[in-house]
Design a protein around this motif. Structure first.
Motif: not given
Length: 193
Positions: A111-134
């Protein structure tokens, strides 16, 4: 190369970042041919060869495999190894969009790379993940929210919309799949208010 294969390669590429066996299971349905976009599965994460094997078992072949030097070194080493590799891949191949899932270090780096390069990002969240992943998922969503649709070429915005359609059509879960969308000019103003 047949005419059909040539047509397929003329389609804009969608990089699908597959960072785990769970991602492979979730994203395998995207490997099927689509008339608007050519999904390219990018096997990565702490065990990219395991991800590649899982994709093979599901009949969804990885188009790219990004290795990490020391897979057991932890998330910081994973991000440090993947950032330059992902940046080079996105810069060289210039996909029309990038699809990530969850809050893995690979998803955050992509995501960081794509945003830096002006490439659209589509993100699919996942429920019930550990705190760091959240927390990483929240960072991914925040990065996606910073994208300015006015800076993205119109054909890439169309691919991002096609990606959102693919996610809705092919990645269904019991509670319905949520998507963090590329903001339009209107929603971006709303976010800053």
């Amino acid at each position: 190369m047949t005419a059909r294969e040539q047509d397929e390669f003329a389609l804009p590429e969608l990089f699908v970042v597959v960072a785990s066996v769970d991602d492979a299971t979730a994203f395998a349905p995207l490997a099927v041919r689509d008339p608007e976009v050519r999904p390219v599965l990018v096997a990565t994460g702490p065990d990219p060869m395991g991800v590649d094997e899982a994709l093979d078992d599901l009949g969804a072949l990885a188009g790219r495999v990004l290795l990490v030097d020391r897979p057991d070194a932890g998330p910081v080493a994973e991000i440090a190894a993947l950032l330059p590799r992902l940046d080079s891949l996105v810069d060289d191949d210039r996909p029309a969009a990038v699809l990530v899932r969850g809050g893995s270090p690979s998803a955050l780096a992509a995501t960081q790379v794509a945003v830096w390069r002006d490439v659209p990002v589509v993100a699919v969240p996942v429920d019930g993940v550990p705190a760091v992943e959240a927390a990483n998922q929240a960072a991914v969503a925040a990065l996606v929210a910073t994208q300015d649709a006015r800076r993205v070429p119109p054909e890439d915005v169309r691919v991002a919309a096609a990606t959102q359609r693919l996610v809705r059509e092919r990645l269904t879960s019991g509670d319905g799949t949520r998507i963090v969308r590329l903001p339009t000019d209107r929603s971006r103003r709303h976010l800053s208010a």
